[in-house]
Write an enzyme that holds these catalytic residues in place. Structure first.
Site, PDB file in Angstrom:
ATOM      1  N   CYS A   1       0.851  -1.191   0.000  1.00  0.00           N
ATOM      2  CA  CYS A   1       0.000   0.000   0.000  1.00  0.00           C
ATOM      3  C   CYS A   1       0.898   1.257   0.000  1.00  0.00           C
ATOM      4  O   CYS A   1       1.929   1.273  -0.666  1.00  0.00           O
ATOM      5  CB  CYS A   1      -0.899  -0.103   1.233  1.00  0.00           C
ATOM      6  SG  CYS A   1      -2.370   0.910   1.258  1.00  0.00           S
ATOM      7  N   THR A   2       0.530   2.273   0.736  1.00  0.00           N
ATOM      8  CA  THR A   2       1.318   3.507   0.731  1.00  0.00           C
ATOM      9  C   THR A   2       2.647   3.376   1.473  1.00  0.00           C
ATOM     10  O   THR A   2       3.377   4.361   1.588  1.00  0.00           O
ATOM     11  CB  THR A   2       0.509   4.669   1.320  1.00  0.00           C
ATOM     12  OG1 THR A   2       0.037   4.290   2.612  1.00  0.00           O
ATOM     13  CG2 THR A   2      -0.676   5.025   0.438  1.00  0.00           C
TER      14      THR A   2
END
Lengths: 211, 211
Positions: free
Chosen positions: B100-101
């Site tokens: 993800c981020t």
């Protein structure tokens, strides 16, 4: 709406976090991790701990109960404090759910008798001994009881129940937000699909895995 | 072999637990949750806490680094203690990974410049600003850097890397043990597959989601 996710010694982390990250995104719902005592609860490997923020006694009547599994289920199946809480919570719950061998705890509490339910594929026979009709399906709904298969299936269970409660649109938005577009690098996720020798190997080890 | 999973305030739980439950089953490996300080670290919703058992300083040279994401990434992207640790750990790691981020943190630490990488679909543009070549693939391997898309993709990343390190046979056994035979009840897990209005709605909200 209150969602209680139950923790106990030697639970499996993904069993709890899969439903948490999907079903837990139910609008206007409070999710709370509960255990006999508050504080860190260790998983089966001992190198991961999730924090229980409330005791079982402090959360007597959640709307949704989520019970994860774990390889150390046998002692929990004789844990009368936990089983009593499950019976009490179930008396007023809207949904009572489990992932993996969590269904063995629901069964041990006497909540699944005569119902269709599922569990980790290695635990289906054990489930049957409680008068439950085991199925090989990934997510099984029988009345207000929603049981899921092994470990990762809690994500599918969480999305399924989320859609049922909050509508398909909201569930699709959560699927998109969590980018749940699975692309497993292998196709060995069930005993029907995995190589037979791996299935046999895990069956042979399951006496240790499930205790 | 030591696997360090990094925790920080407002991380996303499944980002960390997906790789934990797959890659963490690497034989003879120790998995440790690390953060600036030991103790409970809260996720973005505040109702889940995973425990960091070691400080970043206590784990300076893990073999595998796993960096989860979270919607509160912006402050972490300016957290020099964390970025310094990532640079130091990366100097000796065999694999540096993100979900993800989490890739935004690797990029902010200067580790992904000129490389192909991925992130949550809502963060791909932000990734590009760091001189990274973003891709829409679910798991991207470029040299020793393995990045995964949003939240749930860490399971696919974990299995992929597990197979690479321990062999396909072991990875298949872990897939079978975690019963990773995904059956999402909807087909809305990527911006290409989800209804366009949901994609637009999440894009519009992403300013809030990602901060």
């Amino acid at each position: 709406m209150q969602i209680a996710i139950v923790l106990f010694d030697r639970f499996t982390a993904l069993d709890a976090v899969g439903p948490y990250e999907t079903l837990g995104r139910l609008p206007d719902a409070e999710t709370v991790f509960v255990a006999e005592e508050t504080g860190p609860v260790r998983n089966e490997s001992g190198n991961l701990a999730l924090v229980a923020d409330r005791t079982l006694a402090e959360v007597p009547s959640p709307d949704i109960v989520v019970v994860p599994g774990g390889p150390g289920q046998t002692p929990q199946m004789e844990n009368e404090t936990l089983l009593d809480w499950l019976r009490t919570a179930d008396a007023t719950s809207t949904w009572t759910t489990s992932v993996c061998t969590g269904s063995l705890l629901l069964a041990a509490a006497g909540l699944l008798g005569g119902r269709r339910a599922t569990s980790h594929w290695l635990a289906l026979e054990q489930l049957e001994r409680f008068g439950v009709e085991p199925t090989g399906e990934r997510v099984v709904t029988d009345g207000k009881y929603v049981t899921a298969a092994g470990v990762s299936s809690g994500i599918d269970m969480g999305l399924t129940l989320l859609g049922r409660i909050a509508g398909d649109e909201h569930a699709r938005a959560v699927q998109l937000l969590t980018e749940y577009d699975p692309q497993p690098p292998y196709d060995a996720g069930s005993p029907e699909k995995a190589p037979a020798h791996l299935v046999e190997e895990l069956r042979a080890r399951s006496r240790f895995i499930l205790r």
